[in-house]
Design a protein around this motif. Structure first.
Motif, short mmCIF file in Angstrom:
data_model
loop_
_atom_site.label_atom_id
_atom_site.label_comp_id
_atom_site.label_asym_id
_atom_site.label_seq_id
_atom_site.Cartn_x
_atom_site.Cartn_y
_atom_site.Cartn_z
N PRO A 275 0.81 -1.23 0.00
CA PRO A 275 0.00 0.00 0.00
C PRO A 275 0.84 1.27 0.00
N SER A 276 1.92 1.29 0.79
CA SER A 276 2.78 2.47 0.84
C SER A 276 3.44 2.74 -0.50
N VAL A 281 3.32 5.60 -6.18
CA VAL A 281 3.13 5.48 -7.62
C VAL A 281 1.97 6.36 -8.10
N LYS A 282 0.95 6.48 -7.28
CA LYS A 282 -0.20 7.31 -7.65
C LYS A 282 0.25 8.74 -7.98
N ASP A 305 11.87 10.30 -13.67
CA ASP A 305 10.77 10.03 -12.74
C ASP A 305 10.90 8.63 -12.14
N ALA A 306 11.32 7.67 -12.96
CA ALA A 306 11.48 6.30 -12.48
C ALA A 306 12.56 6.22 -11.42
N GLU A 307 13.66 6.92 -11.63
CA GLU A 307 14.76 6.89 -10.66
C GLU A 307 14.36 7.55 -9.35
N GLN A 308 13.63 8.65 -9.43
CA GLN A 308 13.17 9.32 -8.21
C GLN A 308 12.19 8.44 -7.44
N LYS A 312 12.59 6.47 -3.53
CA LYS A 312 11.63 6.55 -2.42
C LYS A 312 11.15 5.17 -1.98
N ILE A 313 11.10 4.23 -2.94
CA ILE A 313 10.55 2.90 -2.65
C ILE A 313 11.55 1.99 -1.97
N ARG A 314 12.81 2.09 -2.32
CA ARG A 314 13.82 1.13 -1.83
C ARG A 314 13.85 1.01 -0.30
#
Length: 494
Positions: A275-276, A281-282, A305-308, A312-314
């Motif tokens: 969920p986070s 991604v939204k 955008d993908a790298e940013q 944040k996700i890692r």
């Protein structure tokens, strides 16, 4: 031996598994304490289980209870207490891989026989750590634990018993042991049934053996809203929960398309973070996300955008490798379709030209090396285009018991090296399993994964990465021990 193997397991493996845990910590520790001696008892009795789990990228309880899926849920109910069984199952799942690593280190070898011997050496400590109810469970799984601990310790003979009654007592002992075993099983299952009636359902169904990781795929449109979404899982209850989350996060009425069946794993790795991640991604325009196994792939129209987004996700998915179009060769070169088609056609032709009355292992390997098995990203599913070629090869190999082949899996150098090596092993094993399914004797085949250790081209280019992602066939047990290889110039006869 002075070292207590179970105590070491609790110190090292439990610490790894429970690192950062705060919820149900005591109960999870107790569940691990019960699980370790049961798992080692299974390893001691069934070394083939060790080998099977070593081949799994993320071994699970489901793999251990594959032949008795009903017992898995009963076992979880027994060790969970008042904690949701799903939480306990997740903890036990995460303990299997480090337990195997610990045993390999202690045994000084990854060979199942060496690990089984290590457990045999420490058997008194292992058997004494078994919970009182484990005897019935292990017996139901076909494992006896008489070595170091009897199935049922009979009381000492009473003083008034006459000597002449010994023969009669000896005759009755097997019957008594059987009755005691049946009573233990009945008590264990009754306790589980009683607990089911007094506790809320966990929502985690019993699982059968699985082969494919659970998968989530979704994409956004130009405004960052959800446009497509698909879920694949073996756990219908969790899918319902995730569907609600997705609908709420993206304000989307329909949510995802769903495929739920036992061929998929019941859990995602780091699934609590889904969920986070989706909230991040939204709003990202024209993004696509694929969550499968221990890898997360992100692509956007704008690579920056993908790298940013990945940065944040890692931190949220510590057990996964996050990749973008800048770090993965998810797409093959533009001319790959032509190369695959030509290679597969040549392989079919070469196999058809082999004389069925004079089959040589070298010829079979050479023909198979002409094809290109282009697996989808992070997948171990054999492409349909290659199945007819493998069918041809299987028909020949079945006629020639002297043909022994090594199936070698290779990847490019993109991503985590350890994960790549595990994936290459699973892909090679998938090819072996397919040939065996077609009737080939398993003794004629061997699967080995090399990951990115043996590149044949430059990993800095998409073309080179495409060439490095490959399956090779090599001859075993021939007079020369050398296989002919196929390169861009054609067949290289050695």
């Amino acid at each position: 031996m002075n070292t207590n193997l179970i105590d070491l397991l609790k110190q090292k493996v439990s610490a790894i598994v429970l690192e950062g845990e705060t919820e149900y910590l005591s109960e999870k520790s107790q569940a691990l304490s019960s699980f370790f001696p049961i798992l080692l008892s299974l390893f001691k009795s069934k070394p083939e289980l060790i080998e099977n789990l070593q081949r799994q990228l993320n071994p699970r309880l489901t793999d251990i209870f594959a032949t008795h899926p009903d017992l898995k849920q009963e076992f979880l109910e027994q060790v969970s207490g008042t904690v949701p069984t799903g939480a306990i199952e997740s903890t036990l799942n995460r303990s299997i891989s480090p337990t195997l690593g610990f045993l390999e280190t202690e045994a000084g070898s990854s060979e199942p026989s060496a690990i089984a011997h290590l457990i045999e050496t420490h058997w008194p400590a292992v058997s004494s750590a078994l919970p009182h109810w484990a005897t019935a469970l292990l017996s139901a799984l076909g494992v006896g634990i008489a070595s170091g601990r009897t199935l049922h310790q009979a009381p000492e003979a009473e003083p008034y018993r006459a000597v002449e009654e010994k023969k009669k007592s000896n005759f009755l002992l097997p019957l008594i042991a059987f009755i005691v075993l049946a009573a233990l099983l009945a008590l264990m299952f009754k306790a589980c049934s009683d607990k089911k009636q007094t506790e809320p359902a966990s929502g985690v169904p019993a699982q059968t053996a699985t082969s494919e990781p659970a998968k989530l795929q979704l994409s956004t449109g130009s405004t960052g809203d959800l446009t497509t979404c698909q879920l694949y899982s073996g756990n219908a209850s969790y899918i319902d929960i995730l569907q609600k989350e997705i609908k709420q996060i993206f304000n989307h009425n329909n949510g995802c398309g769903v495929e739920t069946n036992a061929s998929y794993h019941s859990e995602f790795i780091d699934q609590d973070a889904i969920p986070s991640v989706l909230k991040l991604v939204k709003g990202v325009p024209n993004a696509s996300l694929t969550w499968m196994g221990d890898q997360l792939f992100i692509q956007t129209a704008n690579p920056a955008d993908a790298e940013q987004l990945a940065a944040k996700i890692r931190p949220l998915v510590k057990n996964m490798t996050v990749m973008t179009q800048a770090t993965t060769a998810a797409s093959a070169p533009a001319d790959s379709t032509t190369a695959i088609s030509a290679g597969n056609t040549n392989a079919e032709k070469a196999l058809a030209e082999i004389n069925p009355d004079n089959i040589r292992a070298l010829d079979v390997a050479t023909a198979l090396n002409m094809q290109i098995i282009n697996f989808d990203t992070a997948s171990t599913t054999i492409p349909e285009a290659n199945k007819s070629i493998l069918d041809q090869a299987a028909a020949l190999i079945k006629r020639a018991s002297h043909v022994h082949l090594m199936v070698k899996g290779h990847t490019d150098a993109v991503g985590n090296a350890k994960a790549n090596k595990a994936l290459s092993q699973k892909r090679a094993q998938a090819v072996v399993d397919y040939l065996v399914k077609q009737g080939v004797d398993p003794a004629q085949l061997q699967a080995v994964g090399y990951g990115s250790e043996q590149p044949v081209a430059d990993n800095a280019t998409p073309e080179g990465q495409f060439k490095n992602r490959r399956i090779e066939f090599e001859v075993l047990n021939t007079d020369t021990g050398v296989a002919r290889e196929v390169n861009e110039q054609g067949v290289n006869k050695q």
